[in-house]
Motif scaffolding. Structure first.
Motif, short mmCIF file in Angstrom:
data_model
loop_
_atom_site.label_atom_id
_atom_site.label_comp_id
_atom_site.label_asym_id
_atom_site.label_seq_id
_atom_site.Cartn_x
_atom_site.Cartn_y
_atom_site.Cartn_z
N LYS A 127 0.85 -1.20 0.00
CA LYS A 127 0.00 0.00 0.00
C LYS A 127 0.88 1.25 0.00
N LEU A 128 0.47 2.26 -0.76
CA LEU A 128 1.09 3.58 -0.71
C LEU A 128 0.04 4.55 -0.14
N SER A 129 0.15 4.86 1.13
CA SER A 129 -0.90 5.64 1.82
C SER A 129 -0.54 7.12 1.99
N GLU A 130 0.53 7.57 1.33
CA GLU A 130 1.05 8.92 1.58
C GLU A 130 0.05 10.04 1.35
N LEU A 131 -0.78 9.92 0.30
CA LEU A 131 -1.74 11.00 0.01
C LEU A 131 -2.72 11.23 1.15
N THR A 132 -2.99 10.18 1.94
CA THR A 132 -3.97 10.31 3.03
C THR A 132 -3.48 11.26 4.12
N ILE A 133 -2.17 11.51 4.18
CA ILE A 133 -1.67 12.46 5.18
C ILE A 133 -1.10 13.73 4.52
N GLY A 134 -1.46 13.93 3.26
CA GLY A 134 -1.12 15.20 2.61
C GLY A 134 0.24 15.28 1.96
N ILE A 135 0.94 14.15 1.89
CA ILE A 135 2.21 14.13 1.16
C ILE A 135 2.04 13.15 -0.01
N GLY A 136 3.12 12.66 -0.58
CA GLY A 136 3.03 11.71 -1.69
C GLY A 136 4.28 10.88 -1.76
N PRO A 137 4.26 9.77 -2.49
CA PRO A 137 5.44 8.90 -2.58
C PRO A 137 6.46 9.42 -3.59
N PHE A 138 6.88 10.68 -3.41
CA PHE A 138 7.72 11.33 -4.42
C PHE A 138 9.10 10.72 -4.53
N VAL A 139 9.72 10.41 -3.40
CA VAL A 139 11.08 9.88 -3.40
C VAL A 139 11.13 8.50 -4.05
N ILE A 140 10.15 7.67 -3.76
CA ILE A 140 10.18 6.28 -4.25
C ILE A 140 9.55 6.12 -5.64
N GLU A 141 8.84 7.15 -6.11
CA GLU A 141 8.12 7.03 -7.39
C GLU A 141 9.01 6.57 -8.55
N PRO A 142 10.24 7.13 -8.71
CA PRO A 142 11.06 6.67 -9.84
C PRO A 142 11.34 5.17 -9.79
N ALA A 143 11.59 4.64 -8.58
CA ALA A 143 11.87 3.21 -8.43
C ALA A 143 10.62 2.37 -8.71
N VAL A 144 9.49 2.83 -8.20
CA VAL A 144 8.23 2.07 -8.38
C VAL A 144 7.80 2.11 -9.85
N SER A 145 7.89 3.28 -10.47
CA SER A 145 7.51 3.41 -11.88
C SER A 145 8.44 2.60 -12.79
N ARG A 146 9.74 2.59 -12.47
CA ARG A 146 10.70 1.82 -13.26
C ARG A 146 10.35 0.34 -13.23
N LYS A 147 9.93 -0.15 -12.07
CA LYS A 147 9.66 -1.58 -11.92
C LYS A 147 8.25 -1.95 -12.37
#
Length: 255
Positions: free
Chosen positions: A135-155
């Motif tokens: 689960k990526l729950s970051e938006l629920t607390i007003g942030i986002g998975p910005f740091v990990i997005e390149p790794a997740v999108s690549r995979k």
């Protein structure tokens, strides 16, 4: 066995060219900054050893694989510099996996949230059990998975990353994660998982080390800008975590 140390634990065992790095923390194997820093350094140190052919990354216990970054530290962030430093933790681990020179296999026995999903996405090969929902729950607390997005999108691709990120309250099961490319194989239980981790790591350790190093480079081509990119993303998250929206959301969550 699960650690009771508040800063978490990190152990490395090297046997027959296979380095097993095991991390643990009493809060569902979440990562305080100190433990992320230790893991980053350990990956680079172990990756440089000639007697190591492959790295296996695992976490303690039978339940969660990783609950992401430390919630207590997240709540305690007071300024931009602290925010950027906090979010740089997973950035540094991802970059350490990327540059350590050895293939990294992840052994996933349970659920993974937030930064932990980025950690798995950065690994070169991931084996998991049916219990390993994500689960990526970051938006629920007003942030986002910005740091990990390149790794997740690549995979997993942009589509799966968007689905995970925007459906921030839902768990995606292990078979969904396999279908999207995060997991290579899914097993019914940890016994089967551990057998496969052993078989695969022993096979890899028997191959030409030069070929393994070159395939690692090939798999990670076009990511040379990640040191800069992930640092920029950490700054974005560091700014967002100071917003009134996020402070209010975190206060509610803490209660």
């Amino acid at each position: 066995m699960t650690t009771t140390r508040q800063n978490g634990s990190l152990y490395t065992n090297i046997h027959n060219k296979i380095a097993t790095i095991e991390f643990g923390h009493p809060a569902s194997n979440s990562f305080p900054s100190d433990l992320l820093e230790r893991l980053s350094k350990e990956l680079i140190t172990v990756g440089a050893k000639e007697e190591v052919a492959v790295i296996v990354l695992k976490s303690e216990g039978e339940k969660a694989f990783c609950a992401g970054a430390s919630f207590d530290e997240l709540v305690a962030i007071k300024n931009l510099e602290e925010g950027k430093q906090f979010f740089s933790g997973f950035a540094n681990v991802i970059n350490a996996i990327r540059t350590c020179g050895k293939l990294v296999i992840a052994r996933v026995q349970g659920k993974t949230v937030g930064g932990g999903v980025g950690l798995l996405a950065a690994c070169d090969y991931v084996l998991a059990t049916e219990q390993a929902a994500i689960k990526l729950s970051e938006l629920t607390i007003g942030i986002g998975p910005f740091v990990i997005e390149p790794a997740v999108s690549r995979k997993m691709g942009i589509g799966a990353t968007a689905e995970l990120t925007l459906d921030a309250t839902s768990w995606k099961n292990a078979y969904w994660a396999k279908e999207k490319g995060l997991y290579a194989k899914v097993f019914e239980n940890t016994k089967e998982l551990d057998e496969e981790v052993e078989i695969l790591s022993e096979k890899l350790a028997s191959y030409n080390p030069v070929a393994l190093a070159e395939i690692k480079k090939a798999l990670w081509r076009n990511t040379e800008n990640w040191d800069t990119l992930l640092a920029e993303r950490a700054a974005v998250s560091g700014e967002l975590v100071l917003s009134d929206f996020t402070k209010t959301a975190l206060a509610k969550f803490k209660k």
